[in-house]
Motif scaffolding. Sequence first.
Motif, PDB file in Angstrom:
ATOM      1  N   ASP A 217       1.860   6.447   8.364  1.00  0.00           N
ATOM      2  CA  ASP A 217       1.543   7.816   7.966  1.00  0.00           C
ATOM      3  C   ASP A 217       0.947   7.860   6.570  1.00  0.00           C
ATOM      4  O   ASP A 217       1.602   7.539   5.600  1.00  0.00           O
ATOM      5  CB  ASP A 217       2.818   8.679   7.972  1.00  0.00           C
ATOM      6  CG  ASP A 217       3.368   8.870   9.368  1.00  0.00           C
ATOM      7  OD1 ASP A 217       4.604   8.937   9.513  1.00  0.00           O
ATOM      8  OD2 ASP A 217       2.555   8.947  10.309  1.00  0.00           O
ATOM      9  N   VAL A 218      -0.307   8.303   6.489  1.00  0.00           N
ATOM     10  CA  VAL A 218      -0.950   8.418   5.183  1.00  0.00           C
ATOM     11  C   VAL A 218      -0.378   9.642   4.478  1.00  0.00           C
ATOM     12  O   VAL A 218      -0.286  10.727   5.063  1.00  0.00           O
ATOM     13  CB  VAL A 218      -2.482   8.540   5.332  1.00  0.00           C
ATOM     14  CG1 VAL A 218      -3.143   8.808   3.979  1.00  0.00           C
ATOM     15  CG2 VAL A 218      -3.045   7.260   5.946  1.00  0.00           C
ATOM     16  N   VAL A 219       0.031   9.501   3.234  1.00  0.00           N
ATOM     17  CA  VAL A 219       0.634  10.624   2.511  1.00  0.00           C
ATOM     18  C   VAL A 219      -0.195  11.101   1.329  1.00  0.00           C
ATOM     19  O   VAL A 219      -0.029  12.219   0.862  1.00  0.00           O
ATOM     20  CB  VAL A 219       2.069  10.294   2.030  1.00  0.00           C
ATOM     21  CG1 VAL A 219       2.972   9.930   3.196  1.00  0.00           C
ATOM     22  CG2 VAL A 219       2.085   9.208   0.987  1.00  0.00           C
ATOM     23  N   TYR A 220      -1.108  10.271   0.828  1.00  0.00           N
ATOM     24  CA  TYR A 220      -1.831  10.663  -0.380  1.00  0.00           C
ATOM     25  C   TYR A 220      -3.100   9.843  -0.517  1.00  0.00           C
ATOM     26  O   TYR A 220      -3.133   8.673  -0.144  1.00  0.00           O
ATOM     27  CB  TYR A 220      -0.936  10.445  -1.596  1.00  0.00           C
ATOM     28  CG  TYR A 220      -1.529  10.909  -2.905  1.00  0.00           C
ATOM     29  CD1 TYR A 220      -2.036   9.994  -3.818  1.00  0.00           C
ATOM     30  CD2 TYR A 220      -1.580  12.263  -3.221  1.00  0.00           C
ATOM     31  CE1 TYR A 220      -2.566  10.425  -5.026  1.00  0.00           C
ATOM     32  CE2 TYR A 220      -2.110  12.689  -4.425  1.00  0.00           C
ATOM     33  CZ  TYR A 220      -2.597  11.772  -5.314  1.00  0.00           C
ATOM     34  OH  TYR A 220      -3.119  12.196  -6.504  1.00  0.00           O
TER      35      TYR A 220
ATOM     36  N   GLU B   9      -7.535   4.852  -3.924  1.00  0.00           N
ATOM     37  CA  GLU B   9      -6.313   4.334  -3.312  1.00  0.00           C
ATOM     38  C   GLU B   9      -5.906   5.192  -2.127  1.00  0.00           C
ATOM     39  O   GLU B   9      -6.129   6.406  -2.139  1.00  0.00           O
ATOM     40  CB  GLU B   9      -5.164   4.366  -4.323  1.00  0.00           C
ATOM     41  CG  GLU B   9      -5.296   3.358  -5.428  1.00  0.00           C
ATOM     42  CD  GLU B   9      -4.239   3.525  -6.509  1.00  0.00           C
ATOM     43  OE1 GLU B   9      -4.210   2.683  -7.417  1.00  0.00           O
ATOM     44  OE2 GLU B   9      -3.443   4.490  -6.459  1.00  0.00           O
TER      45      GLU B   9
ATOM     46  N   GLU C  39      -2.404   5.900   0.119  1.00  0.00           N
ATOM     47  CA  GLU C  39      -0.966   5.662   0.029  1.00  0.00           C
ATOM     48  C   GLU C  39      -0.274   6.108   1.311  1.00  0.00           C
ATOM     49  O   GLU C  39      -0.558   7.187   1.827  1.00  0.00           O
ATOM     50  CB  GLU C  39      -0.442   6.491  -1.152  1.00  0.00           C
ATOM     51  CG  GLU C  39       1.002   6.300  -1.494  1.00  0.00           C
ATOM     52  CD  GLU C  39       1.453   7.254  -2.601  1.00  0.00           C
ATOM     53  OE1 GLU C  39       0.678   7.495  -3.544  1.00  0.00           O
ATOM     54  OE2 GLU C  39       2.581   7.777  -2.510  1.00  0.00           O
ATOM     55  N   SER C  40       0.606   5.248   1.828  1.00  0.00           N
ATOM     56  CA  SER C  40       1.471   5.660   2.929  1.00  0.00           C
ATOM     57  C   SER C  40       2.882   5.691   2.397  1.00  0.00           C
ATOM     58  O   SER C  40       3.100   5.434   1.216  1.00  0.00           O
ATOM     59  CB  SER C  40       1.339   4.698   4.109  1.00  0.00           C
ATOM     60  OG  SER C  40       1.884   3.437   3.769  1.00  0.00           O
ATOM     61  N   VAL C  41       3.854   5.975   3.265  1.00  0.00           N
ATOM     62  CA  VAL C  41       5.234   6.087   2.790  1.00  0.00           C
ATOM     63  C   VAL C  41       5.696   4.788   2.145  1.00  0.00           C
ATOM     64  O   VAL C  41       6.322   4.781   1.095  1.00  0.00           O
ATOM     65  CB  VAL C  41       6.172   6.465   3.949  1.00  0.00           C
ATOM     66  CG1 VAL C  41       7.625   6.401   3.503  1.00  0.00           C
ATOM     67  CG2 VAL C  41       5.863   7.863   4.450  1.00  0.00           C
TER      68      VAL C  41
ATOM     69  N   PRO D  52      -3.407  14.804   4.415  1.00  0.00           N
ATOM     70  CA  PRO D  52      -3.711  13.361   4.536  1.00  0.00           C
ATOM     71  C   PRO D  52      -3.512  12.841   5.962  1.00  0.00           C
ATOM     72  O   PRO D  52      -4.113  11.827   6.328  1.00  0.00           O
ATOM     73  CB  PRO D  52      -2.702  12.699   3.585  1.00  0.00           C
ATOM     74  CG  PRO D  52      -2.186  13.772   2.703  1.00  0.00           C
ATOM     75  CD  PRO D  52      -2.337  15.060   3.431  1.00  0.00           C
ATOM     76  N   GLU D  53      -2.731  13.542   6.767  1.00  0.00           N
ATOM     77  CA  GLU D  53      -2.490  13.060   8.113  1.00  0.00           C
ATOM     78  C   GLU D  53      -3.765  13.058   8.974  1.00  0.00           C
ATOM     79  O   GLU D  53      -3.815  12.388  10.006  1.00  0.00           O
ATOM     80  CB  GLU D  53      -1.389  13.868   8.808  1.00  0.00           C
ATOM     81  CG  GLU D  53      -1.636  15.354   8.927  1.00  0.00           C
ATOM     82  CD  GLU D  53      -1.129  16.153   7.720  1.00  0.00           C
ATOM     83  OE1 GLU D  53      -0.981  15.555   6.623  1.00  0.00           O
ATOM     84  OE2 GLU D  53      -0.900  17.363   7.863  1.00  0.00           O
TER      85      GLU D  53
ATOM     86  N   ASN E 125      -4.946   9.670   9.882  1.00  0.00           N
ATOM     87  CA  ASN E 125      -4.307   9.026  11.035  1.00  0.00           C
ATOM     88  C   ASN E 125      -4.806   9.643  12.339  1.00  0.00           C
ATOM     89  O   ASN E 125      -5.065   8.946  13.311  1.00  0.00           O
ATOM     90  CB  ASN E 125      -2.781   9.190  10.977  1.00  0.00           C
ATOM     91  CG  ASN E 125      -2.183   8.523   9.752  1.00  0.00           C
ATOM     92  OD1 ASN E 125      -1.756   9.205   8.834  1.00  0.00           O
ATOM     93  ND2 ASN E 125      -2.165   7.207   9.732  1.00  0.00           N
TER      94      ASN E 125
ATOM     95  N   SER F 269       6.719  12.686   1.017  1.00  0.00           N
ATOM     96  CA  SER F 269       5.669  12.121   0.166  1.00  0.00           C
ATOM     97  C   SER F 269       4.434  13.007   0.118  1.00  0.00           C
ATOM     98  O   SER F 269       3.747  13.059  -0.891  1.00  0.00           O
ATOM     99  CB  SER F 269       5.239  10.753   0.680  1.00  0.00           C
ATOM    100  OG  SER F 269       6.150   9.774   0.280  1.00  0.00           O
ATOM    101  N   ARG F 270       4.123  13.667   1.238  1.00  0.00           N
ATOM    102  CA  ARG F 270       2.901  14.489   1.270  1.00  0.00           C
ATOM    103  C   ARG F 270       3.084  15.766   0.481  1.00  0.00           C
ATOM    104  O   ARG F 270       2.186  16.227  -0.200  1.00  0.00           O
ATOM    105  CB  ARG F 270       2.553  14.857   2.713  1.00  0.00           C
ATOM    106  CG  ARG F 270       1.933  13.720   3.471  1.00  0.00           C
ATOM    107  CD  ARG F 270       1.536  14.126   4.877  1.00  0.00           C
ATOM    108  NE  ARG F 270       1.142  12.944   5.604  1.00  0.00           N
ATOM    109  CZ  ARG F 270       1.428  12.710   6.875  1.00  0.00           C
ATOM    110  NH1 ARG F 270       2.117  13.578   7.584  1.00  0.00           N
ATOM    111  NH2 ARG F 270       1.022  11.596   7.455  1.00  0.00           N
TER     112      ARG F 270
ATOM    113  N   ARG G 206       2.759  11.428  -9.570  1.00  0.00           N
ATOM    114  CA  ARG G 206       2.607  10.082  -9.026  1.00  0.00           C
ATOM    115  C   ARG G 206       2.503   9.010 -10.097  1.00  0.00           C
ATOM    116  O   ARG G 206       2.437   7.822  -9.796  1.00  0.00           O
ATOM    117  CB  ARG G 206       1.409  10.018  -8.070  1.00  0.00           C
ATOM    118  CG  ARG G 206       1.693  10.718  -6.764  1.00  0.00           C
ATOM    119  CD  ARG G 206       0.587  10.646  -5.759  1.00  0.00           C
ATOM    120  NE  ARG G 206       1.099  10.484  -4.422  1.00  0.00           N
ATOM    121  CZ  ARG G 206       1.567  11.475  -3.664  1.00  0.00           C
ATOM    122  NH1 ARG G 206       1.569  12.704  -4.124  1.00  0.00           N
ATOM    123  NH2 ARG G 206       2.042  11.234  -2.446  1.00  0.00           N
TER     124      ARG G 206
END
Lengths: 128, 501, 442
Positions: A39-42, A60, A62-64, A89-90, A93, B486-487, C283
């Motif tokens: 899962d892409v988060v950022y 970059e 970022e995933s979990v 970001p999802e 995916n 995180s999101r 972040r």
Amino acid sequence: MSEHPSDLRYTKEHEWVRVEDDGTATIGITFFAQDQLGDVVYLLLPKVGSAIEQDRKMGEVESVKSISDLFGPLSGEVLEINKDVIDHPERVNEDPHEAGWLIKVKPSNKDEFTKLLSTEEYGQAIAS
Amino acid sequence: MSTESVAVKAQQALKVHQTLWDISVPGRSGVRLPDSDVPTQPMPDAALLRSELPLPELSELDVVRHFTRLSQKNFSVDTNFYPLGSCTMKYNPKINDVIASMPGFSGIHPLQPESTVQGALELMYNLQGILQEITGMPASTLAPLAGAHGELSGVLMIRAYHERNGNPERKVMLIPDSAHGTNPASASMAGFDVVTVPSDAQGNMDLKALEAVADDKLAGLMITLPSTIGLFDPGIVEVCEIVHKAGGLVYGDGANMNALLGRVKLNDLGFDVVHLNLHKTTSTPHGGGGPGAGPICVGEKLIPFMPSPVVERHGEDEQTNFKLTSPPNTIGTLSAGHGNFGVLVRSYAYLRALGIDGLRQASGDAVLNANYLLKRLQHLYYLPYDRMCMHEVVFSGRWQKAQGVKALDISKRLIDYGVHPPTMYFPMIVEEALMIEPTETESKETLDVFVAAMETIAEESSQTPEVLTEAPHHTPVGRLDEARASRQPNVRWRPLETQQS
Amino acid sequence: MTESFPHSYFPHTESQRREMLAVVGVDSVDALFADIPQQFRNPDFVLPPALTELELGRELGALARKNAVPGEYASFLGAGVYRHFIPSVVPAMISRGEFLTSYTPYQPEVSQGTLQATYEFQSLICLLTGMEAANAGMYDGASAMAEAALMACRVTDRDRVLVLDTVNPRYRAVLDTYLLPQGITITTVAPDKVSVNDTTACVLAQYPNFNGGIEALGDLADSAHQVGALLAVSANPVALGMFKAPGDCGADIVTGETQPVGVSMSFGGPFVGYFTCKNDYIRQMPGRIVGRTVDHDDRIGYVLTLQTREQHIRRERATSNICTSEALIATGTAVCLAALGPGGLRQMAELSYQKAHYAATVIGAISGYEVLNDGTWFHEFVVKCPKPPNETTQGLLERGIIGGLDISSSVPNGMLFCVTEMNTRSEIDALAEALGQIAKAV
């Protein structure tokens, strides 16, 4: 949906490039990449108006549980970034090749296209 | 409403999630202090003062119930077995807490005149001595506040050593591929370039690969012994020799020291500086993520560079006098205090309770327990390194992975059996790693119950894998949506009007 | 050396050991250490003999009693570590085994106690400082300030920091240790000589400052922001019970030492440093962060989040090397703030302010003593004494008083006095009397 559509070009670092009719290039990450990341988060993307360079780090993803560098598949000026993918970001995916596109670039050097991989070449690269 | 459903509703109410703000009632009173006994002094200009202090308002019982109920949602060493590799979750003796709470220890100020804190300084001096004896190193400081803090000090000392010797170009720190993440992170903070050295098939340092990178750019090597796979590298002396021959120094990550207490002196093997994790090896409580302490013991070469302070003893008998000192070429101070004194007191009490015989008993039973689990589980879980282990054993969940069950699922299912998961996915060189460290304070009964749970889980893995993939089943919450966390990071409470969805 | 040492911490009996050795397939425990090269195995160790619990209490109790305890002595010592009232609910909660002996909450399903307490700590700290995001805590206030400077350099991509000379000298020293190895330049200036440009990553200030004074944070924020630099403030949480929050003055990063709120002085540690910043920079924050989320049944729960910043994932590119921090102390702070409430914290701050200003008035009236503070200050003040501080300190100790900190290295015959709600008027009057006598002594 094909996992790695044949109208795109690829890099070993798992980015894809689509050359649009107007000569600009749309860039994203591949099905394989998002599958590996989870899962892409950022996303950290280059700013509009900035320059990216082929094979140089440009951002970059970022995933979990991990974070990966994004490398420029070619050089050029960043024209647009996909705001939808920043807020959601999802998308990367869900639809890595269409709705999950990351940036649009004005390429500065057409010769660099020869370094990009075809669907078959990319398929071989990830199989090994 | 029937009596039964009232009871059910009451039970459910107890499980409802509440924060301090859900309980807060405006006007509710907390702690009150005595009124001022001095003549009223003019207050500052109102422009400098805050008008609102938006903290929750609770009664004392509210506070007690809230935090007591929260605590009951935790596993802890006091209630559960924690086979966490590399964490050494041994029993935390209660006498240590009692002693650390004595007013003469908990109530003193770090900047008091030294003549008024000689008892505290004597304790620190004695602890330095014991740690030096355990490691065989000639000097030490108790200043670092955690293992990573000790690592940072150690690599900063190595940097200072090379600079003083006129070799500032020595910028490379070698780190094994199996290293704990704090090692490269600390090296990076100290300004080093990190170069990774591979392990060989037996889990030892690849000596040929090491020799290839041991050149005149080498500042040092950071190595954990036993390794993060729980194995004693029989080539460790040669490793140190190779590094020294190239002009570098060897840093020892002492996280796994529980395996070596009373069995070997690290100084003899060639280490130049080591840190110890007092919250691992010497039983101080983990507190849910600290406090810890990471004192460092150093060899001759690095003594002048130690961080401040170091406790020294001057004079004799009635004239004995303990002082806080700064080494001549100190790398400086890492905190505003002298070390996590409250943790140091507990550690000292523990070490005085054990003596040398107790230390050897600790390492002996720790290694025995780990090997016992190795033998009892190796037919069910893949053992990547088929040799005797030290205080921890690393299994791979690769057989279960073939059935669609991951190390994560095995770990979560253990929770249903009342056991905290082992260390997962570390070290990174083992696929689906499960690192199990029982420690010496667990009884054979506990270990046998653990084995039974792991046997059942292996069976469930092939018969009913969904029981594992959906585990745990009996905790206050199940697996949580970490992607969402995180999101859309929500890291603090907000008043309702300003909340986003 | 005996193989077997009966001790209450070790459960195995001899026969159990034999049983287990048989399963392992070796004859003795010593055989398990065969990988250690023979010539280094089992050396002699010289350590004092083991003590029973009864003897431990006796021997360590004797060491504890050798120390002079503030409370038994009237104490006027501050300088970064403060004696404030600790409500009894704080030790009652954090001595619970479920908080005390639990592990870092990497397995959230069995750590909701620690995680929610930490989330509440983060929330309370944000409310106190006026900031948007907080982490789970750093080692202490000094290392938190250093990490703030490092973060400012990362965020602005610059390598120079400016620090006010009114910052605690012990904190200033820690800045050197952390920043210089990364090639960062540190310039120290007086508050009225602040000069920044587009190479400055941040301005670092303390609030109240080391001498007790209240800095003009708004002006510092403006100067910094004009050149794209950040303002990083280290703030005393008790002072924030009455003074304007740094977040409301324009600070971009606010850190501090949480010890004054519910943490024993304990000869300098364990404490906990708090760390807050604007959401935009979340972040880039070091340390653990607890976030709120839900599980598959939509039950609210808490997890460690944004872990990709940390050492166990990012390794040499982590925002910091910090792993174990001070979680239990942070939990204690949350309990303390929950117990004090806004009324209790404000009262604590105002009592400290009132008593300190009273003390400054009576001391300033003694012939030979001069209070140097001007403008607005909180609960610490600088006194220029007639005699050298070590003499004054000695004279006070003889009268059962722990005096202020010797700061004669920066102020001739200077001492830094601190007064809190724990000092009674009669203690303050006795201090003044003692100082008067000491001045007159030959």
